[in-house]
Design a protein around this motif. Structure first.
Motif, PDB file in Angstrom:
ATOM      1  N   ASP A  85       0.227  -1.234  -0.085  1.00  0.00           N
ATOM      2  CA  ASP A  85       0.268  -0.205  -0.148  1.00  0.00           C
ATOM      3  C   ASP A  85       1.011   0.787   0.196  1.00  0.00           C
ATOM      4  O   ASP A  85       0.419   1.923  -0.799  1.00  0.00           O
ATOM      5  CB  ASP A  85      -0.795  -0.042   0.853  1.00  0.00           C
ATOM      6  N   GLN A 115       1.227   3.938  -3.013  1.00  0.00           N
ATOM      7  CA  GLN A 115       1.506   5.577  -2.264  1.00  0.00           C
ATOM      8  C   GLN A 115       2.039   6.732  -2.614  1.00  0.00           C
ATOM      9  O   GLN A 115       1.915   7.753  -3.389  1.00  0.00           O
ATOM     10  CB  GLN A 115       1.115   6.006  -1.226  1.00  0.00           C
ATOM     11  N   ALA A 116       3.736   5.779  -2.663  1.00  0.00           N
ATOM     12  CA  ALA A 116       4.968   6.544  -3.106  1.00  0.00           C
ATOM     13  C   ALA A 116       4.885   6.465  -4.123  1.00  0.00           C
ATOM     14  O   ALA A 116       5.363   7.467  -5.194  1.00  0.00           O
ATOM     15  CB  ALA A 116       6.051   5.809  -2.143  1.00  0.00           C
ATOM     16  N   PRO A 159       0.671   6.827  -7.203  1.00  0.00           N
ATOM     17  CA  PRO A 159      -0.257   6.959  -6.220  1.00  0.00           C
ATOM     18  C   PRO A 159      -2.597   7.458  -7.291  1.00  0.00           C
ATOM     19  O   PRO A 159      -2.467   7.329  -6.225  1.00  0.00           O
ATOM     20  CB  PRO A 159       0.470   8.692  -6.264  1.00  0.00           C
ATOM     21  N   SER A 160      -1.788   7.988  -8.377  1.00  0.00           N
ATOM     22  CA  SER A 160      -3.203   7.660  -8.902  1.00  0.00           C
ATOM     23  C   SER A 160      -3.725   5.610  -8.851  1.00  0.00           C
ATOM     24  O   SER A 160      -5.333   5.973  -8.415  1.00  0.00           O
ATOM     25  CB  SER A 160      -3.174   7.977 -10.586  1.00  0.00           C
ATOM     26  N   ALA A 195      -2.947   4.038  -6.566  1.00  0.00           N
ATOM     27  CA  ALA A 195      -3.453   3.458  -4.586  1.00  0.00           C
ATOM     28  C   ALA A 195      -4.605   4.541  -4.771  1.00  0.00           C
ATOM     29  O   ALA A 195      -5.559   4.267  -3.781  1.00  0.00           O
ATOM     30  CB  ALA A 195      -2.365   4.133  -4.076  1.00  0.00           C
ATOM     31  N   ALA A 196      -4.913   5.383  -5.933  1.00  0.00           N
ATOM     32  CA  ALA A 196      -5.908   6.213  -5.454  1.00  0.00           C
ATOM     33  C   ALA A 196      -7.559   5.684  -5.491  1.00  0.00           C
ATOM     34  O   ALA A 196      -8.619   5.729  -5.270  1.00  0.00           O
ATOM     35  CB  ALA A 196      -5.688   7.214  -5.725  1.00  0.00           C
TER      36      ALA A 196
END
Length: 206
Positions: free
Chosen positions: A83, A87-88, A91-92, A94-95
């Motif tokens: 996760d 995010q690192a 990020p797109s 992960a969102a």
């Protein structure tokens, strides 16, 4: 250990989604596009392999009374790593996956393989089991994501091949938007289940 047999079972004959009907929540929720499906499939496969290996290696040291809690702790550690990495670096994605990525901690497929296989077998077979079941889960997600994106948006691989992906003439102008809504997930899965049952009935008839 027969890798090709295990792979065939994981992807086709014993597919966790289409044959065992487990892991349906992330399958229905994250397959609105092919990119989301691939992202969730790869993330779940990595976590499944890693958790299977660690649980198998520690199987003789984990007390039976706390085995489920121990399995969830191991799985949660790898979910957190994946996760935070997404995010690192992506990020797109992960969102887009949102809450369903952390919820892999309690995914029936991963916890089920830990309990049914990794806790009873050696490290290498457990790793192979993770690969095969992970690919089976990814195959189901990709098939669902491809079908829903194609019909619901009229595109293929949007976000993978450019921003809009491959535009399909006709479908892109008049998409069946319902297919990328929650109801569309149930419709797509129903069509796939019906097709699989038809194919299996034909094979049994032969």
């Amino acid at each position: 250990m027969d890798f090709m047999r295990d792979l065939k079972n994981g992807v086709l004959l014993d597919n966790p989604v289409f044959m065992q009907t487990i892991g349906l929540c992330p399958t229905l929720a994250t397959t609105t596009s092919l990119s989301n499906a691939i992202g969730m499939g790869v993330a779940a496969t990595v976590i499944l392999i890693a958790s299977n290996v660690v649980i198998s290696a520690l199987r003789k040291f984990i007390p039976d009374k706390v085995r489920i809690a121990a399995f969830i702790t191991v799985i949660a550690a790898f979910v957190t790593i994946v996760d935070l990495s997404l995010q690192a670096f992506i990020p797109s994605l992960a969102a887009s996956l949102g809450l369903f990525l952390p919820l892999i901690v309690v995914n029936c497929i991963i916890l089920g393989r830990a309990e049914a296989y990794a806790s009873k077998n050696k490290v290498l077979p457990s790793a192979v089991d993770g690969v095969c079941m992970g690919l089976g889960f990814t195959f189901a997600l990709v098939l669902m994501g491809f079908l829903r994106e194609l019909l619901g948006a009229g595109t293929i691989a949007a976000g993978i091949i450019g921003t809009n992906g491959i535009m399909i003439p006709g479908l892109s102008a008049y998409p069946a938007t319902v297919m990328i809504l929650p109801a569309g997930g149930f419709l797509a899965m129903g069509f796939i289940f019906a097709a699989l049952q038809y194919i299996m009935s034909k094979k049994e008839g032969k």
